[in-house]
Design a protein around this motif. Structure first.
Motif, PDB file in Angstrom:
ATOM      1  N   TRP A  76       3.584 -11.403  -1.597  1.00  0.00           N
ATOM      2  CA  TRP A  76       3.427 -10.925  -2.966  1.00  0.00           C
ATOM      3  C   TRP A  76       4.767 -10.426  -3.490  1.00  0.00           C
ATOM      4  O   TRP A  76       5.684 -10.148  -2.712  1.00  0.00           O
ATOM      5  CB  TRP A  76       2.428  -9.760  -3.024  1.00  0.00           C
ATOM      6  N   SER A  78       6.106  -7.198  -5.860  1.00  0.00           N
ATOM      7  CA  SER A  78       5.552  -5.933  -6.341  1.00  0.00           C
ATOM      8  C   SER A  78       6.391  -5.267  -7.425  1.00  0.00           C
ATOM      9  O   SER A  78       6.120  -4.136  -7.803  1.00  0.00           O
ATOM     10  CB  SER A  78       5.402  -4.960  -5.163  1.00  0.00           C
ATOM     11  N   PHE A 225       0.440  -2.471  -2.494  1.00  0.00           N
ATOM     12  CA  PHE A 225      -0.578  -3.228  -3.220  1.00  0.00           C
ATOM     13  C   PHE A 225      -0.787  -2.655  -4.620  1.00  0.00           C
ATOM     14  O   PHE A 225      -1.038  -3.400  -5.576  1.00  0.00           O
ATOM     15  CB  PHE A 225      -1.892  -3.244  -2.444  1.00  0.00           C
ATOM     16  N   SER A 249      -6.999   0.254  -6.687  1.00  0.00           N
ATOM     17  CA  SER A 249      -6.015   0.213  -5.607  1.00  0.00           C
ATOM     18  C   SER A 249      -6.657  -0.026  -4.249  1.00  0.00           C
ATOM     19  O   SER A 249      -6.012  -0.546  -3.336  1.00  0.00           O
ATOM     20  CB  SER A 249      -5.216   1.520  -5.569  1.00  0.00           C
ATOM     21  N   PHE A 252      -8.075  -4.114  -3.384  1.00  0.00           N
ATOM     22  CA  PHE A 252      -7.209  -5.178  -2.886  1.00  0.00           C
ATOM     23  C   PHE A 252      -7.375  -5.291  -1.370  1.00  0.00           C
ATOM     24  O   PHE A 252      -6.846  -6.215  -0.757  1.00  0.00           O
ATOM     25  CB  PHE A 252      -5.746  -4.874  -3.232  1.00  0.00           C
TER      26      PHE A 252
END
Length: 397
Positions: A76, A78, A225, A249, A252
């Motif tokens: 990912w 962020s 995340f 939060s 995920f």
């Protein structure tokens, strides 16, 4: 949070070419990339604005109305800075994609993939960095970054429905790593888009990332995340059944999402997941002296104290997945291997030397579960390196 960025995911596979070829045993025919029609108009674009894309091979024979849709992994991004870097390579753009060959769960050999070999097979290109959850209308005009992962997913699914998936009799939404997480987050939504008469299930390979503190006692993965969700505007695209009662939060993390999932889910995961040990348990940012550098790459190199910590992480992982174990419709294959993503390697998926639990290889276990031939809740009851069939592979495709 740099130690959890997309770049930390791209670990080279330390194998010689002959070994790699032996592991892959891929289908001979290469598969071309298909770009989504009118992707730009639909807003279905990668981080760099290039069109959403996927690889597709049609089903045949008895599998003509069956579908396996597999989502790539790849970490990912962020922050704006991480996404800016990501869009310069194939993790954030479809411009760098080439032909590929299918293997493992996507293989077309009846012998090596008997339950899914003749299905319509799709591999969805992952180029958004949010597990296909992002959707921000505004574009960062200075850096030209598009946060559109959810639109990418929707546009590809719509195109597959038009290709015949709207007549599906059997369908499996699968994925590896960040794609394995996506298969959980989008599972119920996928089910709702298919015919009511279809058998629809979901499969997550190495996507069960757990909510755990690192070696310094910091909730680093939770903060990471949350940064991903804020950067991509993901909160509204997470499962509503989870966000109705928990902060986004937490939604995920699969351990919270699976509690309210309606669709049957199979989780394939190493209890000593190689990525999670490196990035959730012992990230570089919490190991400034480098004491964990060798250990997290090779468990056999760990000290006695480090081994205790890693075995404790396995216990924490098994506790996190226990909720799924209690669901009758779920399936599990949790091996005591040091690996990450196992369904794309033919030698690991279903072969003479495949990874096994109770003498059952992964591919057979998933097929038994999908077709309801038997209940499948296979969990290695011993600690690493107790399972002699383990392949310590690491991949994210």
């Amino acid at each position: 949070m740099g130690s959890l960025s997309s770049s930390s995911w791209l670990h080279p596979l330390l194998f010689s070419l002959p070994v790699i070829l032996r592991y892959l045993a891929v289908d001979a025919k290469p598969v071309d990339l298909t770009f989504v029609a009118n992707a730009a108009q639909k807003g279905a674009v990668c981080l760099d604005g290039s069109p959403a894309a996927y690889y597709f091979t049609p089903g045949f024979g008895s599998g003509v109305n069956n579908w396996v849709v597999h989502m790539e992994g790849g970490g990912w991004c962020s922050s704006v800075e991480e996404c800016q870097e990501r869009k310069k390579n194939f993790r954030g753009s479809s411009k760098y994609s080439e032909q590929i060959s299918f293997s493992g769960i996507l293989g077309s050999s009846q012998q090596s993939n008997p339950d899914f070999y003749n299905w319509n097979k799709v591999k969805v290109r992952y180029c958004d960095g949010s597990s296909f959850t992002g959707d921000i209308e505004a574009v960062d005009t200075e850096k030209q970054i598009f946060y559109r992962g959810a639109r990418v997913w929707s546009a590809i699914i719509d195109e597959l429905l038009a290709k015949g998936m709207n007549k599906a009799q059997n369908a499996l939404l699968s994925g590896c790593s960040a794609g394995g997480l996506a298969s959980i987050l989008h599972c119920d939504k996928f089910h709702d888009l298919l015919p009511a008469t279809a058998k629809v299930k979901c499969f997550s390979d190495a996507g069960f990332f757990i909510d755990a503190k690192d070696i310094s006692g910091v909730d680093r993965i939770k903060a990471f995340f949350e940064d991903v969700m804020v950067t991509h505007g993901s909160a509204r695209n997470l499962p509503a059944s989870c966000t109705a009662t928990l902060p986004p939060s937490l939604c995920f993390f699969p351990q919270y999402v699976v509690q309210t999932m309606r669709t049957p889910l199979f989780v394939l995961n190493a209890a000593y997941d190689a990525w999670q040990i490196k990035n959730i348990l012992a990230p570089s940012s919490s190991d400034s002296g480098g004491a964990w550098r060798k250990c997290k790459l090779d468990i056999k190199a760990c000290s006695s104290a480090q081994s205790q910590v890693i075995h404790g992480f396995r216990t924490e992982f098994l506790s996190a997945v226990a909720g799924l174990q209690r669901k009758p419709s779920s399936g599990m294959f949790i091996d005591s291997c040091h690996a990450h993503c196992q369904s794309g390697w033919q030698a690991v998926w279903l072969d003479k030397g495949s990874t096994k639990i109770e003498n059952t290889p992964i591919g057979e276990a998933v097929g038994d579960w999908f077709y309801d031939r038997k209940a499948v809740k296979l969990v290695d009851s011993c600690a690493y390196p107790c399972n002699p069939t383990c392949h310590d592979v690491e991949d994210d495709s």
